[in-house]
Write a protein that holds these residues in place. Sequence first.
Motif, mmCIF file in Angstrom:
data_model
loop_
_atom_site.group_PDB
_atom_site.id
_atom_site.type_symbol
_atom_site.label_atom_id
_atom_site.label_comp_id
_atom_site.label_asym_id
_atom_site.label_seq_id
_atom_site.Cartn_x
_atom_site.Cartn_y
_atom_site.Cartn_z
ATOM 1 N N THR A 40 0.854 -1.176 0.000
ATOM 2 C CA THR A 40 0.000 0.000 0.000
ATOM 3 C C THR A 40 0.892 1.229 0.000
ATOM 4 O O THR A 40 1.787 1.341 0.835
ATOM 5 N N TYR A 41 0.652 2.130 -0.936
ATOM 6 C CA TYR A 41 1.396 3.375 -1.002
ATOM 7 C C TYR A 41 0.532 4.449 -0.361
ATOM 8 O O TYR A 41 -0.583 4.711 -0.806
ATOM 9 N N GLU A 42 1.010 5.073 0.688
ATOM 10 C CA GLU A 42 0.205 5.974 1.514
ATOM 11 C C GLU A 42 0.236 7.444 1.085
ATOM 12 O O GLU A 42 -0.547 8.240 1.572
ATOM 13 N N LYS A 43 1.136 7.812 0.205
ATOM 14 C CA LYS A 43 1.274 9.229 -0.168
ATOM 15 C C LYS A 43 0.279 9.598 -1.266
ATOM 16 O O LYS A 43 -0.078 8.779 -2.103
ATOM 17 N N PRO A 44 -0.173 10.859 -1.304
ATOM 18 C CA PRO A 44 -1.134 11.259 -2.331
ATOM 19 C C PRO A 44 -0.503 11.330 -3.720
ATOM 20 O O PRO A 44 0.638 11.781 -3.878
ATOM 21 N N TRP B 29 -7.110 21.289 -6.670
ATOM 22 C CA TRP B 29 -8.309 20.897 -7.392
ATOM 23 C C TRP B 29 -9.165 22.125 -7.625
ATOM 24 O O TRP B 29 -9.160 23.052 -6.836
ATOM 25 N N ARG B 30 -9.950 22.090 -8.709
ATOM 26 C CA ARG B 30 -10.920 23.161 -8.957
ATOM 27 C C ARG B 30 -12.139 22.578 -9.653
ATOM 28 O O ARG B 30 -12.014 21.872 -10.653
ATOM 29 N N PHE B 31 -13.306 22.830 -9.090
ATOM 30 C CA PHE B 31 -14.585 22.433 -9.675
ATOM 31 C C PHE B 31 -15.460 23.682 -9.710
ATOM 32 O O PHE B 31 -16.019 24.075 -8.687
ATOM 33 N N GLY B 32 -15.568 24.323 -10.855
ATOM 34 C CA GLY B 32 -16.365 25.544 -10.934
ATOM 35 C C GLY B 32 -15.860 26.578 -9.955
ATOM 36 O O GLY B 32 -14.697 26.962 -9.975
ATOM 37 N N ARG B 33 -16.739 27.029 -9.050
ATOM 38 C CA ARG B 33 -16.355 28.036 -8.046
ATOM 39 C C ARG B 33 -15.653 27.427 -6.841
ATOM 40 O O ARG B 33 -15.224 28.140 -5.946
ATOM 41 N N GLN B 34 -15.564 26.125 -6.777
ATOM 42 C CA GLN B 34 -14.961 25.447 -5.629
ATOM 43 C C GLN B 34 -13.512 25.071 -5.953
ATOM 44 O O GLN B 34 -13.217 24.593 -7.044
ATOM 45 N N TRP B 35 -12.627 25.292 -5.014
ATOM 46 C CA TRP B 35 -11.228 24.884 -5.208
ATOM 47 C C TRP B 35 -10.663 24.388 -3.893
ATOM 48 O O TRP B 35 -11.208 24.644 -2.831
ATOM 49 N N ALA B 36 -9.578 23.651 -4.016
ATOM 50 C CA ALA B 36 -8.956 23.091 -2.821
ATOM 51 C C ALA B 36 -7.462 22.975 -3.029
ATOM 52 O O ALA B 36 -6.980 22.867 -4.156
ATOM 53 N N VAL B 37 -6.736 23.003 -1.940
ATOM 54 C CA VAL B 37 -5.294 22.771 -1.952
ATOM 55 C C VAL B 37 -4.985 21.829 -0.790
ATOM 56 O O VAL B 37 -5.523 21.975 0.300
ATOM 57 N N ARG B 38 -4.156 20.822 -1.086
ATOM 58 C CA ARG B 38 -3.723 19.890 -0.046
ATOM 59 C C ARG B 38 -2.211 19.946 0.045
ATOM 60 O O ARG B 38 -1.516 19.848 -0.964
ATOM 61 N N HIS B 39 -1.731 20.134 1.258
ATOM 62 C CA HIS B 39 -0.291 20.155 1.514
ATOM 63 C C HIS B 39 -0.049 19.267 2.729
ATOM 64 O O HIS B 39 -0.541 19.559 3.824
ATOM 65 N N GLY B 40 0.669 18.155 2.506
ATOM 66 C CA GLY B 40 0.877 17.206 3.594
ATOM 67 C C GLY B 40 -0.446 16.644 4.069
ATOM 68 O O GLY B 40 -1.265 16.205 3.272
ATOM 69 N N ASP B 41 -0.687 16.702 5.365
ATOM 70 C CA ASP B 41 -1.939 16.199 5.932
ATOM 71 C C ASP B 41 -3.035 17.259 6.005
ATOM 72 O O ASP B 41 -4.130 16.989 6.503
ATOM 73 N N TRP B 42 -2.763 18.459 5.521
ATOM 74 C CA TRP B 42 -3.720 19.564 5.612
ATOM 75 C C TRP B 42 -4.390 19.807 4.268
ATOM 76 O O TRP B 42 -3.773 19.705 3.225
ATOM 77 N N LYS B 43 -5.684 20.178 4.331
ATOM 78 C CA LYS B 43 -6.430 20.482 3.117
ATOM 79 C C LYS B 43 -7.358 21.663 3.375
ATOM 80 O O LYS B 43 -8.046 21.711 4.397
ATOM 81 N N LEU B 44 -7.369 22.585 2.431
ATOM 82 C CA LEU B 44 -8.260 23.750 2.487
ATOM 83 C C LEU B 44 -9.216 23.659 1.302
ATOM 84 O O LEU B 44 -8.774 23.512 0.166
ATOM 85 N N VAL B 45 -10.524 23.721 1.580
ATOM 86 C CA VAL B 45 -11.548 23.716 0.550
ATOM 87 C C VAL B 45 -12.286 25.036 0.638
ATOM 88 O O VAL B 45 -12.746 25.420 1.699
ATOM 89 N N VAL B 46 -12.417 25.736 -0.492
ATOM 90 C CA VAL B 46 -13.063 27.049 -0.540
ATOM 91 C C VAL B 46 -14.110 27.053 -1.640
ATOM 92 O O VAL B 46 -13.929 26.461 -2.690
ATOM 93 N N GLY B 47 -15.227 27.749 -1.395
ATOM 94 C CA GLY B 47 -16.228 27.953 -2.420
ATOM 95 C C GLY B 47 -17.439 27.054 -2.321
ATOM 96 O O GLY B 47 -18.349 27.150 -3.125
ATOM 97 N N ARG B 48 -17.499 26.178 -1.355
ATOM 98 C CA ARG B 48 -18.663 25.298 -1.184
ATOM 99 C C ARG B 48 -19.707 26.029 -0.356
ATOM 100 O O ARG B 48 -19.419 26.580 0.693
ATOM 101 N N ASP B 49 -20.941 26.009 -0.806
ATOM 102 C CA ASP B 49 -22.046 26.649 -0.088
ATOM 103 C C ASP B 49 -21.746 28.104 0.248
ATOM 104 O O ASP B 49 -21.998 28.575 1.350
ATOM 105 N N GLY B 50 -21.131 28.813 -0.711
ATOM 106 C CA GLY B 50 -20.852 30.235 -0.530
ATOM 107 C C GLY B 50 -19.644 30.522 0.335
ATOM 108 O O GLY B 50 -19.362 31.661 0.646
ATOM 109 N N GLY B 51 -18.875 29.468 0.747
ATOM 110 C CA GLY B 51 -17.723 29.637 1.633
ATOM 111 C C GLY B 51 -16.539 30.253 0.973
ATOM 112 O O GLY B 51 -16.436 30.533 -0.159
#
Length: 183
Positions: free
Chosen positions: A110-114, A161-183
Amino acid sequence: SFFLYMPHAMPHVPLHTAAEFEGRSTNGKYGDVISEVDDSVGKIMRKLDQLGLADNTIVIFTSDNGPWLSYGNHAGQAGPLREGKGTAFEGGVRVPFAVQWKGHIKPGQTYEKPIIQLDILPTAIVAAGGAVEPSWKLDGLDLLPYLSGTAQGTPHETLYWRFGRQWAVRHGDWKLVVGRDGG
């Protein structure tokens, strides 16, 4: 040499199965569909063995997105992951990714890294004996050193990642998601 790309249209709603798979699973129609996909992949693997091609063939099994949660039990589940299809949360973008290349990739590990599916193209080019030209500016990386165990660490420190107005960035074990439900 040959290249086979076989994108199953399943499991995708509306769900359909061949008659021989109806009622096969205790997980309803969705389970029947998964059973049919499994059977189909098994037929391909057996044919590669019969033709003596299994030892020189890379097989990659993956999906395009997480479950379509609005369809309830007709769409699968993301398990402990948040959300599903159409979102940049882990349940929407983290999917199965299984690779077999006999004699090159140790089975059962099993390879654990993204990683990201954009890595498939450069990996396939290198596996076929080619070279990835820097002028191509591919977003993916050759995964063979990581899958074979000759490289340590992670191929991607950061993923986007980017889906329309929603985008995300993952660095290590952290992830930020922006644009969902007006966020």
